[in-house]
Write a protein that holds these residues in place. Structure first.
Motif, PDB file in Angstrom:
ATOM      1  N   SER B 600       0.756  -1.325  -0.083  1.00 33.88           N
ATOM      2  CA  SER B 600      -0.123   0.062  -0.066  1.00 33.88           C
ATOM      3  C   SER B 600       0.994   1.107  -0.011  1.00 33.88           C
ATOM      4  O   SER B 600       0.346   2.226  -0.643  1.00 33.88           O
ATOM      5  CB  SER B 600      -1.005   0.082   1.233  1.00 33.88           C
ATOM      6  N   THR B 601       1.855   1.135   0.770  1.00 36.76           N
ATOM      7  CA  THR B 601       2.808   2.598   0.658  1.00 36.76           C
ATOM      8  C   THR B 601       3.588   2.539  -0.467  1.00 36.76           C
ATOM      9  O   THR B 601       3.648   3.822  -1.176  1.00 36.76           O
ATOM     10  CB  THR B 601       3.796   2.042   2.000  1.00 36.76           C
ATOM     11  N   GLY B 604       1.689   4.567  -3.138  1.00 40.34           N
ATOM     12  CA  GLY B 604       1.636   6.033  -2.705  1.00 40.34           C
ATOM     13  C   GLY B 604       0.718   6.328  -1.795  1.00 40.34           C
ATOM     14  O   GLY B 604       0.237   7.366  -1.433  1.00 40.34           O
ATOM     15  N   ALA B 605       0.127   5.245  -1.104  1.00 42.31           N
ATOM     16  CA  ALA B 605      -0.952   5.623   0.173  1.00 42.31           C
ATOM     17  C   ALA B 605      -0.223   6.176   1.434  1.00 42.31           C
ATOM     18  O   ALA B 605       0.893   5.491   1.676  1.00 42.31           O
ATOM     19  CB  ALA B 605      -1.720   4.356   0.219  1.00 42.31           C
ATOM     20  N   ARG B 606      -0.659   7.004   1.881  1.00 41.64           N
ATOM     21  CA  ARG B 606      -0.173   7.316   3.259  1.00 41.64           C
ATOM     22  C   ARG B 606      -0.437   6.582   4.501  1.00 41.64           C
ATOM     23  O   ARG B 606      -1.503   5.623   4.204  1.00 41.64           O
ATOM     24  CB  ARG B 606      -0.728   9.059   3.516  1.00 41.64           C
ATOM     25  N   THR B 609      -4.242   6.389   4.975  1.00 37.18           N
ATOM     26  CA  THR B 609      -5.148   5.454   4.094  1.00 37.18           C
ATOM     27  C   THR B 609      -4.815   4.122   4.259  1.00 37.18           C
ATOM     28  O   THR B 609      -5.645   3.302   4.056  1.00 37.18           O
ATOM     29  CB  THR B 609      -4.724   6.080   2.606  1.00 37.18           C
ATOM     30  N   THR B 610      -3.665   3.773   4.480  1.00 41.20           N
ATOM     31  CA  THR B 610      -3.431   2.325   4.505  1.00 41.20           C
ATOM     32  C   THR B 610      -3.955   1.540   5.641  1.00 41.20           C
ATOM     33  O   THR B 610      -4.865   0.742   5.302  1.00 41.20           O
ATOM     34  CB  THR B 610      -1.663   1.945   4.919  1.00 41.20           C
ATOM     35  N   ARG B 613      -7.581   1.615   4.593  1.00 38.29           N
ATOM     36  CA  ARG B 613      -8.614   0.982   3.326  1.00 38.29           C
ATOM     37  C   ARG B 613      -7.835  -0.663   3.529  1.00 38.29           C
ATOM     38  O   ARG B 613      -8.250  -1.555   3.006  1.00 38.29           O
ATOM     39  CB  ARG B 613      -7.935   1.450   2.145  1.00 38.29           C
ATOM     40  N   VAL B 614      -6.746  -0.870   3.970  1.00 39.77           N
ATOM     41  CA  VAL B 614      -6.285  -2.111   4.171  1.00 39.77           C
ATOM     42  C   VAL B 614      -6.203  -2.957   5.515  1.00 39.77           C
ATOM     43  O   VAL B 614      -6.577  -4.011   5.617  1.00 39.77           O
ATOM     44  CB  VAL B 614      -4.759  -2.361   3.535  1.00 39.77           C
TER      45      VAL B 614
END
Ligand SMILES: Nc1ncnc2c1ncn2[C@@H]1O[C@H](COP(=O)(O)OP(=O)(O)OP(=O)(O)O)[C@@H](O)[C@H]1O
Ligand SMILES: [Mg+2]
Lengths: 350, 710
Positions: B600-601, B604-606, B609-610, B613-614
């Motif tokens: 996820s990182t 591009g996810a911060r 967000t990780t 969403r994950v």
């Protein structure tokens, strides 16, 4: 064709330590944009760590990491514009194939419709059109691998990283997927850094190979260069098999001769490094000639493996491995033989 | 192109937005909202009327926010300014020698803004691996834990050393702690009653031994006894989890009290005289063992299942007799689980409050003595603090013993599932013994729950009047139709609605705080991580009675004056149950491969967000079990909240305890029945709503989680 996004990667004296342990020691290299470079080396030599340093998943203890000429040493993984295909694929198990591939664009704030179009395009590119609504658990290993690749290239990253991408596939599939990755890399002009511990895989796909050993770079170069001119015993043995024989070199009439315990091998014309003490020679570059009973080498064992016969010979210093095409007549165990290296095929090492 | 641009713009934008939010909030709070809980002037108004430290706090806040927007790289300066501001905020009133205003909305928002700025300053200074999200979550949780766990507990400990006027008085402490009614061992010599410490320990040891032995008997029978309906045991073992602790005590009174059903029957048939034997050690012991045995059963059953049958087979092939096999192979493998079950029961007994309150009679234990020191006629918080100190020392010692004991024996803990093979069946003497222990106990359990089930629907079960009636439900839960609409006329409605609201607010907060803490602990490494972990798990070891006293002592004076509000009830539950969420989360995260976070990182996810969403979607089972646990706990807990309830904010359990004290047993039982049914319904509903149903989770999660001292 080189993608406008592909960027070069450069390490300048990079170190990575965990307390006392050093995983990467003073490593410097440069990877040109749009090329595929493999990181090769035995287990624990620091390949994954190097890859993660590029991704930003680890931050260097010392030195500089540059991507596209820009210093990104202190930047986190989310800000480097680098994608990675993980060994385990790391597909999000609660999202279907399409959602997995839309994850990157969505996180970057791309509107849903556009993100979906981007994802579908790349899924088609890896040959997965039609499987968009499956969950990762409903795919085969090879399909999962392709989803991982598609997800990583949706955003057209500046650098694409692979950590042993084929290790979870069966032998036959490995060759296919390996070629697909290479094909895709060439087609999209991606900069790819690829970790493997399988030297054949490395030779087959790379523009350049960087061989690591115990946290440092042992040698880097084009595949042919590494195979034909290994710089050390470690490399000669690690890339392709080689017989390593310690002994004395001398030059006689434009030809290099090698001697060990009474056995003299004529090697043909060779550039001899000043402190050459070791002869490295590939098993398939030695011819065998039946000799008189007094010869120093004998056939100890012979194995038929299809395209070739593999001979294990006993020489005064130990064993020698020789591989001959099975079209040649076979020599029986116990027979005395003479070794005839192909001229120019031997590799003198320090 | 696309992404590079986006990322850069986002990066530039976040600095401004992230600082603007707390700054804006703080400005609003400072200028427009009343600072104090009691209303009145805004922060600005107070600052102008002489509270200069408040002005200082506001200036620091402004400085930290401006530095964040204009000079984001100045992390240390930003952090120091925000920290200074927090210090000044806590000093308001103390510094000026003026009355300390109790914090209200305005003050709370100022504090929140300062904490956010502090966190972002720390991240900018390189702490927390420079991750602002992790910094914000960690610093916020840390601040809350310090304020609502560490501070009150420290306050109790200090309270033991001061006199009623608040001056340090060590001599008084010595006098308090050496009081004979605490330490006396008179009962051993047969002269007088025993002191409360000896009573408490004695009760704890007896409960520990009996419930472990019974749990072991159940577990052996269920796994090795060849009993066909062994799954019934599992169903029974859920009951105590959703039964308010004192309800069993109540049922025992109805069965064995002076006018109890069994007592009357014995009197009538055999002329065995009526007596009050149930009040005191025997009664408390029976009720504690009744509620603890199922938990021991669950622990021991798991351990027995984990023993590889192959191991026992090996011994059998070597020619060991079954008795010898049990003694030399099975029993040594079981010992650590037996120790764990014993210690858990011991700690639970020490912290139990409801049963001794209802059944104790003149038999005093620490938790009830603490309660009467605060709530009784004597009202002596200093004495309560000393008693709380002793109780805390006892439970901490038990936890320490557990670590030492089980840590050393950990080589026996069997990993994974037992491999295939037929488990050895019990040798017949052992089986007979187990059955002999279990059958009377099952009978008693059935009788107790029969009383609970029936008691609400008959006239007066306590006096044997079994006329069917709805009267008790009417008294408690009558709904009248009056002109404009429905009117909740029943006397129990107030407490029920408050309980509902408190549980419904506390459960998601507990889950959020607990699981975020778990994520930070499991996935991020930073300086001070171990201390953070210790603080977040601290409240596990603290008995509810101690927490109750601590909250009263700490939060009935400004600046945080929230005694008597609903808020204190919510906070109490959130921070008491938070460790359950932390443990559940850490266990669940261990099953989620780190490469998912990393994937996820790199996409591009911060971090935020990780997580959203994950991580959170994959933590669903842990979320459910934490929600269920904290909801159920908030509905059944007694010990901490009896100190915190008021006429306005009463809780169901406190209300029921009061009914019992007043002798209104039928109403108490009717209410308890309703609570139990309601909890069952809600638990099932949570499972439905939050995720696909996973059978077994419900039973496993709350029971498997180390049980807090209620
Ligand atoms: N987080 C860590 N903490 C401490 N040491 C580590 C950590 N990660 C890796 N190492 C050490 O660094 C060295 C290099 O590890 P790395 O994972 O890069 O090896 P690798 O070349 O990828 O090996 P493999 O082929 O087995 O995957 C190893 O000795 C490993 O033990
Ligand atoms: Mg690796």
């Amino acid at each position: 064709m080189s993608s406008s996004r592909a960027a070069s990667v450069e390490f300048r004296n990079v170190w990575k330590r965990w307390g006392e342990a050093v995983a990467v020691r003073d490593v410097s290299f440069r990877i040109e944009a749009g090329t595929l470079t493999t990181l090769l080396g035995p287990s624990g030599c620091g390949k994954t760590t190097t890859l993660r340093l590029v991704a930003g998943l680890e931050i260097a203890s010392a030195g500089q990491v540059l991507i596209g000429g820009e210093d990104v040493t202190r930047r986190g993984a989310a800000e480097r514009d680098v994608s990675m295909v993980f060994q385990s694929y790391a597909l999000f198990p609660h999202m279907n194939v399409l959602e997995n591939c839309m994850y990157g664009p969505r996180a970057a704030g791309v509107p849903r419709a556009r993100a979906e179009a981007m994802a579908r395009e790349k899924l088609a590119l890896v040959g997965l059109a039609g499987l968009e609504n499956r969950l990762p658990s409903e795919l085969s290993g090879g399909q999962q691998q392709r989803v991982a690749v598609a997800r990583a290239i949706v955003l057209e990253p500046r650098v694409l990283l692979f950590d042993e991408p084929l290790s979870n596939l069966d032998a036959r599939l490995r060759r296919v997927v390996r070629d697909e990755i290479r094909e895709l890399q060439k087609r999209l002009g991606l900069t790819v850094l690829y970790v493997t511990h399988d030297q054949q895989e490395a030779l087959a796909v790379s523009d350049r190979v960087i061989v690591m050993d115990r946290a440092v770079i042992a040698q880097e170069g084009a595949p042919q260069e590494l195979y034909h001119r290994p710089a050390s015993r470690f490399l000669a043995d690690f890339i392709g098999e080689a017989n390593l024989i310690d002994g004395a070199f001398r030059t006689a009439g434009g030809e290099v001769l090698f001697e060990r315990e009474g056995v003299v091998l004529a090697l043909g014309a060779l550039a001899l490094p000043p402190e050459a003490r070791c002869l490295a020679i590939r098993p398939d570059r030695i011819a065998l000639r039946a000799a008189a009973g007094g010869a120093a080498c004998r056939v100890a064992r012979v194995a038929f493996v299809g395209p070739s016969h593999e001979y294990v010979l006993t020489a005064p210093w130990g064993e020698v491995l020789v591989v001959r095409p099975s079209s040649e007549p076979v020599l029986s165990p116990g027979s005395a033989v003479e070794l005839v290296p192909d001229p120019g095929a031997a590799i003198p090492l320090a | 192109m696309r992404r590079g641009g986006e990322t850069m713009r986002a990066a530039a934008g976040t600095g401004l937005r992230a600082e603007a939010l707390p700054a804006g909030l703080a400005a609003l709070a400072f200028l427009a909202l009343p600072y104090a809980f009691t209303g009145g002037a805004s922060g600005l108004g107070l600052a102008l009327s002489g509270y200069w430290s408040l002005a200082l706090a506001a200036l620091c806040l402004l400085g930290a926010a401006l530095a964040g927007m204009l000079r984001p790289a100045q992390g240390p300066v930003r952090a120091v300014l925000a920290g200074l501001g927090l210090g000044a905020l806590f000093a308001v009133g103390f510094a000026e020698g003026l009355p300390v205003p109790p914090w209200g909305l305005g003050a709370a928002l100022l504090a929140a803004a300062l904490i956010l700025l502090l966190a972002r300053g720390c991240a900018a200074a390189g702490a927390f691996k420079a991750d602002p999200w992790v910094a914000t979550v960690t610093v916020t949780i840390l601040a809350l834990v310090l304020l609502f766990v560490f501070f009150p507990v420290a306050r109790v400990l200090l309270g033991a050393f001061v006199d009623p006027a608040g001056r340090p008085d060590f001599a008084l402490f010595l006098r308090r702690i050496s009081a004979p009614d605490i330490w006396s061992a008179g009962c051993l010599l047969g002269t007088r009653e025993c002191g409360v410490v000896l009573n408490t320990i004695w009760l704890g040891i007896l409960t520990g031994i009996l419930s472990t032995a019974l749990g072991l008997a159940f577990a052996l029978l269920a796994t090795r006894g060849g009993i066909r309906h062994a799954r019934l045991f599992d169903a029974l073992s859920i009951l105590p989890i959703i039964t308010p602790p004192f309800v069993i005590a109540l049922a025992l009174i109805i069965l064995f009290g002076r006018t109890g059903i069994v007592t009357s029957a014995l009197d009538g048939c055999f002329g065995i005289g009526r007596s009050r034997w149930i009040y005191g050690l025997p009664g408390v012991l029976i009720s504690q063992v009744l509620s603890q045995t199922p938990l021991s059963y669950l622990i021991l059953r798991g351990a027995i299942r984990g023993i590889a049958p192959a191991l026992e087979e090996a011994a059998q092939i070597l020619g060991a007799s079954r008795l010898r096999l049990f003694r030399t192979v099975t029993w040594p493998l079981l010992r650590p689980a037996v120790a764990a079950a014993f210690l858990l029961a011991f700690v639970e007994s020490l912290s139990d409050f409801g049963n001794p309150l209802v059944l104790g009679g003149s038999f005093e234990v620490l938790s009830t003595k603490i309660f009467f020191a605060v709530a009784g006629a004597q009202h002596d918080p200093g004495r309560a603090a000393v008693l709380a100190l002793i109780l805390l020392a006892l439970t901490l010692a038990a936890f320490w013993l557990q670590t030492v004991w089980l840590g050393r024996a950990s080589y026996v803990t069997v990993t994974g599932k037992g491999d295939a093979g037929m488990p050895a069946s019990l040798p017949s003497p052992v089986r007979a013994l187990a059955l002999g222990a279990v059958l009377p106990w099952l009978l008693l359990t059935v009788a107790v729950y029969g009383i609970i089930a029936a008691g609400g629907f008959v006239q007066d079960i306590g006096r044997g009047d079994m006329t069917l009636t709805w009267a008790h439900f009417h008294t408690g839960f009558e709904i009248e139709w009056r002109g404009q609409g429905l009117f909740l006329a029943g006397s129990a409605w107030d407490s029920f609605l408050v309980t509902l609201a408190v549980s419904a607010i506390a459960a998601p907060l507990t889950a959020a705080v607990g699981l975020l803490t778990a994520y930070v602990l499991a996935r991020h490494d930073f300086a001070g991580r171990r201390i953070f972990e210790f603080l977040t798990l601290l409240s596990f070891a603290i008995p509810g009675t101690v927490i109750g006293v601590a909250y009263i002592l700490a939060f009935n004076v400004p600046p945080i004056e929230i005694t008597g509000t609903g808020l204190i009830l919510i906070l109490c539950f959130v921070f008491r149950n938070m460790p359950v969420g932390v443990r559940a989360g850490i266990a669940a995260l261990a099953q989620i491969d780190r490469s998912l976070d990393e994937a996820s990182t790199t996409l591009g996810a911060r971090t935020g967000t990780t997580v959203r969403r994950v991580i959170l979607p994959l933590l669903k089972p842990a979320i459910i079990s934490t929600l269920v646990y904290s909801f159920v706990n908030a509905m059944t807990a007694v010990s901490a909240i009896v100190f915190l309830v008021t006429a306005r904010f009463n809780m169901a359990t406190a209300y029921i305890v009061n009914r019992v004290e007043a002798g209104e047993y039928p109403l108490a039982i009717a209410y308890s029945t309703l609570l139990i049914l309601f909890m069952l319904a809600v638990v099932l509903l949570i499972q439905r709503v939050v995720g696909e149903r996973k059978p077994g989770r419900l039973a496993a999660a709350p029971a498997g989680a180390p049980v807090t001292a209620r």
